[in-house]
Design a protein around this motif. Sequence first.
Motif, mmCIF file in Angstrom:
data_model
loop_
_atom_site.group_PDB
_atom_site.id
_atom_site.type_symbol
_atom_site.label_atom_id
_atom_site.label_comp_id
_atom_site.label_asym_id
_atom_site.label_seq_id
_atom_site.Cartn_x
_atom_site.Cartn_y
_atom_site.Cartn_z
ATOM 1 N N GLN A 160 0.810 -0.690 0.088
ATOM 2 C CA GLN A 160 -0.152 0.209 -0.334
ATOM 3 C C GLN A 160 0.949 0.796 -0.068
ATOM 4 O O GLN A 160 2.112 1.326 0.832
ATOM 5 N N ASP A 162 0.875 5.144 0.865
ATOM 6 C CA ASP A 162 0.340 6.105 1.461
ATOM 7 C C ASP A 162 1.132 7.551 1.199
ATOM 8 O O ASP A 162 1.973 7.291 1.169
ATOM 9 N N ASN A 164 1.083 12.212 1.198
ATOM 10 C CA ASN A 164 0.373 12.761 1.504
ATOM 11 C C ASN A 164 1.122 14.541 1.285
ATOM 12 O O ASN A 164 2.286 14.136 0.545
ATOM 13 N N ASP A 207 0.243 11.209 13.765
ATOM 14 C CA ASP A 207 0.512 9.781 13.728
ATOM 15 C C ASP A 207 0.726 9.232 15.135
ATOM 16 O O ASP A 207 1.164 7.892 15.003
ATOM 17 N N ALA A 218 -8.467 10.895 13.533
ATOM 18 C CA ALA A 218 -9.609 11.100 12.505
ATOM 19 C C ALA A 218 -10.326 11.621 11.989
ATOM 20 O O ALA A 218 -10.709 12.565 10.603
ATOM 21 N N TYR A 249 -2.506 4.620 -5.504
ATOM 22 C CA TYR A 249 -2.137 5.563 -3.939
ATOM 23 C C TYR A 249 -3.585 5.709 -2.979
ATOM 24 O O TYR A 249 -4.408 5.542 -3.589
ATOM 25 N N HIS A 250 -3.144 5.637 -1.743
ATOM 26 C CA HIS A 250 -4.031 6.665 -0.915
ATOM 27 C C HIS A 250 -3.503 7.927 -0.432
ATOM 28 O O HIS A 250 -2.806 7.899 0.479
ATOM 29 N N ASN A 252 -3.355 10.058 2.750
ATOM 30 C CA ASN A 252 -3.146 9.443 3.868
ATOM 31 C C ASN A 252 -2.890 11.139 4.661
ATOM 32 O O ASN A 252 -1.620 11.126 4.523
ATOM 33 N N ARG A 254 -2.745 11.593 7.585
ATOM 34 C CA ARG A 254 -2.025 11.833 8.954
ATOM 35 C C ARG A 254 -0.970 11.570 8.666
ATOM 36 O O ARG A 254 -0.105 11.079 9.659
ATOM 37 N N LEU A 255 -0.616 11.801 7.669
ATOM 38 C CA LEU A 255 0.973 10.700 7.211
ATOM 39 C C LEU A 255 2.112 11.909 7.340
ATOM 40 O O LEU A 255 1.792 12.805 6.693
#
Length: 421
Positions: A160, A162, A164, A207, A218, A249-250, A252, A254-255
Amino acid sequence: MANFAPPPGTADIFEAEAGVWRSIENTAADVFSRYGYGELRTPVFEYTEVFQKGLGNETEVVQKEMYTFEDRGGRSLTLRPEGTAGVMRALSNTDVMNGVEQRVYYHGPMFRGERPAAGRRRQFHQIGVENVGRCAPLIDAECIAMLCTFLKEIGITDFQLDINTRGVAADRAPAEAVLREYFAKHLDSMCPDCRTRFERNIWRILDCKQPECGKIVADAPDYVASFSEDSRNYFAEVCAALDALKVPYHVNPRLVRGLDYYVHTVFELSHSALGAQTSIAGGGRYELYLPGEKRAVPGVGFAAGVERLIMVREALQVPAPAGKSAYAYLIGLGSAARIANLQLADMLRKEGVPVALELEERSFKAQMRGANRSGAQFAVIRGDAEMEKKILIVKDMNDGSQSEIEESQIFNYICQRSNTK
Ligand code: HAM
């Protein structure tokens, strides 16, 4: 037996595993060179300020994890906890300051005083790249795509990615204000570390791995919306280029990544085999000040942890590359035969044939046992009688057949009959 284990968080790597390491390193060199990257080897220790300035004094690595010691002259040195800062120190001697692009890759040991755990070592190994001197979204996308290609070529699939954006320095204050207003309302229900982070580095709250903080994080507001239009466009272009390259890709939010030098794009790769919390590779775009320079130099890069790559490969049951076992095992009876075998082994090895032999005086039976253990296809036997006739007795261990061969013909014989060459 005495327990001579290496220090906690370090490991000995024997041939069975070292072969896997070599093949991963060779694939890295092959893939990266197709993208125009050349190898750079930097020292494993640097002056401490290289990391303090490069990674940022407030980072966890610099504050808690560095192995720092004094040299004889009293200068503070540190075992490198990562590769980027040392690479930038080395590149300060080139023309990157004038916008000339440098593409380098590296691999080797890194040192962090972390609590050892599965996949977390004090001496671990990274394979990394740095693309230095230029700044453009497509360069970031190309770098990420190269990492994905590398992983696929070493047999790692279904990872995966991630990504940002961290924006640039000017984006941080407005975004921090958004986060501060939100987290201030929830501080009482958050972990003690996050309460400290709220004061010292609010980004690190994003994180936090503690369950009590997870839900609060979240629901945090979209701080990227407060970044400048330029920064948001930069990130949109990275995403569009990844789409064009068909790299999934995702995004994120929070990254944030643990090192202070990042700007714009940050990314991390994980695999379900190790769990989402454990990254197998990470990187991003950064701005680093070279020694003596007032202007920061832009770059983008990543590093993958070799131990973690190997753990994923094992979980996916990627076969290890076949090792080179001996093709021939030379058995000598008598000192003249042993010397002749030593010469023959030398000749065959120079021709590229892996050979094992017994160099001490041992019985025929003991030497045959050695031949069996070695896995060699041919046991090549000679004693005084064979020495006199200038012949060798060759036993094919596959079918047990035995032939007399003139010594001058042995290389051709092995090549013709070998099932491994
Ligand atoms: P990092 O995320 O600190 O980034 O480390 C990169 C990778 O090194 C991690 O994803 C992990 O696989 C491995 N790693 C880190 N610490 C350990 C450990 N204690 N034990 C085993 N493996 C570990 C960097 O180091 C940046 N220099 C990457 C980079 C290059 N950014 C831009 N250019």
